[in-house]
Design an enzyme around this catalytic site. Structure first.
Site, PDB file in Angstrom:
ATOM      1  N   CYS A  65      -5.644  -2.967   2.684  1.00 30.97           N
ATOM      2  CA  CYS A  65      -5.169  -2.919   4.218  1.00 30.97           C
ATOM      3  C   CYS A  65      -6.626  -3.105   4.912  1.00 30.97           C
ATOM      4  O   CYS A  65      -6.978  -4.128   5.065  1.00 30.97           O
ATOM      5  CB  CYS A  65      -4.537  -1.422   4.317  1.00 30.97           C
ATOM      6  SG  CYS A  65      -3.528  -1.592   5.861  1.00 30.97           S
ATOM      7  N   GLU A  70       0.829  -1.187  -0.218  1.00 29.11           N
ATOM      8  CA  GLU A  70      -0.154  -0.016  -0.149  1.00 29.11           C
ATOM      9  C   GLU A  70       0.718   1.311  -0.090  1.00 29.11           C
ATOM     10  O   GLU A  70       1.842   1.328   0.733  1.00 29.11           O
ATOM     11  CB  GLU A  70      -0.820  -0.028   1.194  1.00 29.11           C
ATOM     12  CG  GLU A  70      -1.757   1.139   1.540  1.00 29.11           C
ATOM     13  CD  GLU A  70      -2.678   1.013   2.733  1.00 29.11           C
ATOM     14  OE1 GLU A  70      -3.720   1.808   2.792  1.00 29.11           O
ATOM     15  OE2 GLU A  70      -2.010   0.566   3.600  1.00 29.11           O
ATOM     16  N   LYS A  93      -9.758   2.648  -2.321  1.00 28.20           N
ATOM     17  CA  LYS A  93      -9.868   1.853  -0.971  1.00 28.20           C
ATOM     18  C   LYS A  93     -11.266   2.138  -0.517  1.00 28.20           C
ATOM     19  O   LYS A  93     -11.570   3.158  -0.308  1.00 28.20           O
ATOM     20  CB  LYS A  93      -8.766   2.133  -0.103  1.00 28.20           C
ATOM     21  CG  LYS A  93      -8.778   1.595   1.388  1.00 28.20           C
ATOM     22  CD  LYS A  93      -7.611   2.053   2.336  1.00 28.20           C
ATOM     23  CE  LYS A  93      -7.442   1.592   3.529  1.00 28.20           C
ATOM     24  NZ  LYS A  93      -6.210   2.020   4.168  1.00 28.20           N
TER      25      LYS A  93
END
Length: 252
Positions: free
Chosen positions: A138, A38, A104
């Protein structure tokens, strides 16, 4: 299909230095797909104004150049600016340079990410090398509904900057997502430190039964793993738990 998981430290907000290092990992990888962590070009920055670039910027251009030069797909997340808004964007770059993107969904509000970034509103699945990959970032790992496989993907990729203080959670949830979805799980974390956290790595490839196929420690390393779609499909036919899954709709 062979996949490379590249776990490394990065210089804080120094995107030029990080691009040079990232290319070294891509060049070394003997794989069809190379996955970077990331925000691999900057570190996990929550004040994106200082380092964000547009899709036409040098960071994205370099990812396309690597894919073409080395003849392999390249994936990882970067900070993107569009119309004054900022996104933590997962980019999957095919060997010919074509890009598929996924923003995300679950922003880490506890660490301030939600104040400056815009959350994604759709799940993105790409097809490559005979496999379907779900692209997540994540904190998305903590939310099983967003990760749920409805027989629409074969492997899920989580690129991360996951701190050492929560490493047990990272390791546990990677395996949980593999078991509950009967899918390969590829988790690529960073190592080293930044101004707010230390990272223990623990990048891993997990099989569709929940078994560890390969796993890193805290050191910089490149892991490779072969994914077998035929074995996956045979297991899903033998133990088709997905057929009994609850039906639901996502509202975003």
């Amino acid at each position: 299909m062979r996949v490379a998981l590249c776990q490394f430290n990065m210089a804080w907000e120094d995107w030029r230095s990080n691009l040079r290092r990232a290319e070294q990992w891509v060049a070394r990888a003997d794989a069809d797909l190379v996955i970077l962590p990331e925000m691999f070009a900057t570190g996990f920055v929550t004040d994106p104004e200082r380092v964000a670039q547009p899709m036409s910027g040098e960071i994205v251009g370099e990812m396309q150049r690597w894919a073409r030069r080395y003849g392999r797909a390249v994936a990882g997340s970067v900070i993107i600016e569009e119309g004054g808004r900022f996104f933590n964007r997962f980019l999957f770059v095919y060997p010919a340079g074509e890009i598929v993107q996924s923003d995300k969904r679950h922003l880490f509000s506890i660490g301030g990410e939600g104040k400056s970034f815009v959350a994604g509103d759709r799940r993105t699945i790409v097809e490559y090398g005979g496999l379907r990959f779900l692209l997540l970032v994540c904190y998305d790992l903590r939310f099983p509904v967003w990760s749920r496989c409805r027989n629409d993907y074969d492997a899920v990729i989580y690129v991360a900057s996951w701190p050492e203080s929560r490493r047990t959670v990272w390791r546990t949830l990677l395996r949980a997502r593999a078991i509950e979805n009967e899918a390969y799980v590829l988790g690529v974390n960073r190592t080293g430190s930044d101004p707010t956290a230390h990272y223990s790595g623990d990048s891993a490839a997990v099989g569709f039964r929940g078994e560890t196929l390969t796993e890193a420690g805290a050191e910089e390393t490149l892991l490779t793993v072969d994914l077998d779609p035929e074995a996956l499909h045979a297991f899903r036919e033998k133990f088709p738990a997905w057929r009994d899954a609850d039906r639901f709709e996502l509202h975003v």
